[in-house]
Design a protein around this motif. Structure first.
Motif, PDB file in Angstrom:
ATOM      1  N   ASP A  67       6.626  30.817  11.604  1.00 30.63           N
ATOM      2  CA  ASP A  67       7.233  31.848  12.109  1.00 30.63           C
ATOM      3  C   ASP A  67       7.528  31.724  13.565  1.00 30.63           C
ATOM      4  N   TRP A 101       7.312  25.626   5.933  1.00 31.81           N
ATOM      5  CA  TRP A 101       8.907  25.436   6.243  1.00 31.81           C
ATOM      6  C   TRP A 101       8.937  26.424   7.418  1.00 31.81           C
ATOM      7  N   GLU A 103      12.193  27.483  10.774  1.00 27.59           N
ATOM      8  CA  GLU A 103      13.506  27.493  11.367  1.00 27.59           C
ATOM      9  C   GLU A 103      13.500  27.221  12.613  1.00 27.59           C
ATOM     10  N   THR A 104      14.389  26.436  13.394  1.00 28.05           N
ATOM     11  CA  THR A 104      14.540  26.205  14.891  1.00 28.05           C
ATOM     12  C   THR A 104      16.101  26.219  15.031  1.00 28.05           C
ATOM     13  N   GLU A 120      15.161  18.271   7.099  1.00 29.04           N
ATOM     14  CA  GLU A 120      16.140  19.113   7.199  1.00 29.04           C
ATOM     15  C   GLU A 120      16.651  19.613   5.627  1.00 29.04           C
ATOM     16  N   ARG A 123      21.396  24.300   7.411  1.00 29.64           N
ATOM     17  CA  ARG A 123      21.704  24.569   8.732  1.00 29.64           C
ATOM     18  C   ARG A 123      22.735  25.646   8.822  1.00 29.64           C
ATOM     19  N   ARG A 133      21.394  26.612  13.777  1.00 32.93           N
ATOM     20  CA  ARG A 133      19.883  27.046  13.384  1.00 32.93           C
ATOM     21  C   ARG A 133      19.680  26.129  12.317  1.00 32.93           C
ATOM     22  N   TYR A 135      16.909  24.605   9.394  1.00 32.00           N
ATOM     23  CA  TYR A 135      15.751  24.903   8.446  1.00 32.00           C
ATOM     24  C   TYR A 135      15.344  23.497   7.993  1.00 32.00           C
ATOM     25  N   TYR A 136      13.947  23.478   8.077  1.00 30.59           N
ATOM     26  CA  TYR A 136      12.939  22.196   7.705  1.00 30.59           C
ATOM     27  C   TYR A 136      12.001  22.479   6.872  1.00 30.59           C
TER      28      TYR A 136
END
Length: 141
Positions: A67, A101, A103-104, A120, A123, A133, A135-136
């Motif tokens: 997080d 997982w 988010e960045t 990824e 996005r 943004r 998501y990985y």
């Protein structure tokens, strides 16, 4: 009497739980108990013992969500972020997680996560406007 839908811009905790509780009951019935657990890897200043960064995550449905990750600007480039990520991966393995997982943002560290083997899976463009943004995920099994 017809159903009333009301806009509220100041939401109480009780109102939030009024929305959340039926959703949690549905999720429990369909997905089982997620029994989420939170954890933190704390970076502490050696002189003051103050928390100056670290990693915060939670395990839910056998996935570890990272997080928050924060390394002070003055400490970047020393491998601390990589150590935090590897330690989080060890937590995930101990908890028998399927994967991790996170988010960045495009202005944060997508390349850092890619270098560590994250791929990824989504996005959101223009969040915030002009940025993306990401998501990985990284599967462990």
């Amino acid at each position: 009497m017809p159903l009333e839908i009301q806009l509220s811009e100041i939401v109480t905790e009780a109102e939030r739980f009024g929305i959340l509780n039926p959703l949690l009951a549905h999720n429990l019935a369909k997905g089982g108990d997620d029994a989420h657990e939170t954890f933190a890897l704390l970076l502490r200043d050696p002189d003051s013992n103050e928390v100056i960064g670290g990693l915060y995550g939670k395990v839910s449905y056998r996935w570890l969500l990272i997080d928050l990750v924060s390394v002070p600007e003055s400490m970047r480039g020393q491998g601390i972020g990589e150590r935090l990520m590897h330690m989080a991966e060890e937590v995930a393995k101990q908890k028998h997680c399927i994967g991790i997982w996170l988010e960045t943002f495009s202005f944060q560290a997508p390349g850092f996560y890619q270098k560590l083997g994250y791929s990824e899976f989504g996005r959101l463009a223009d969040y915030p406007p002009g940025h993306t943004r990401f998501y990985y995920q990284k599967r462990l099994c």
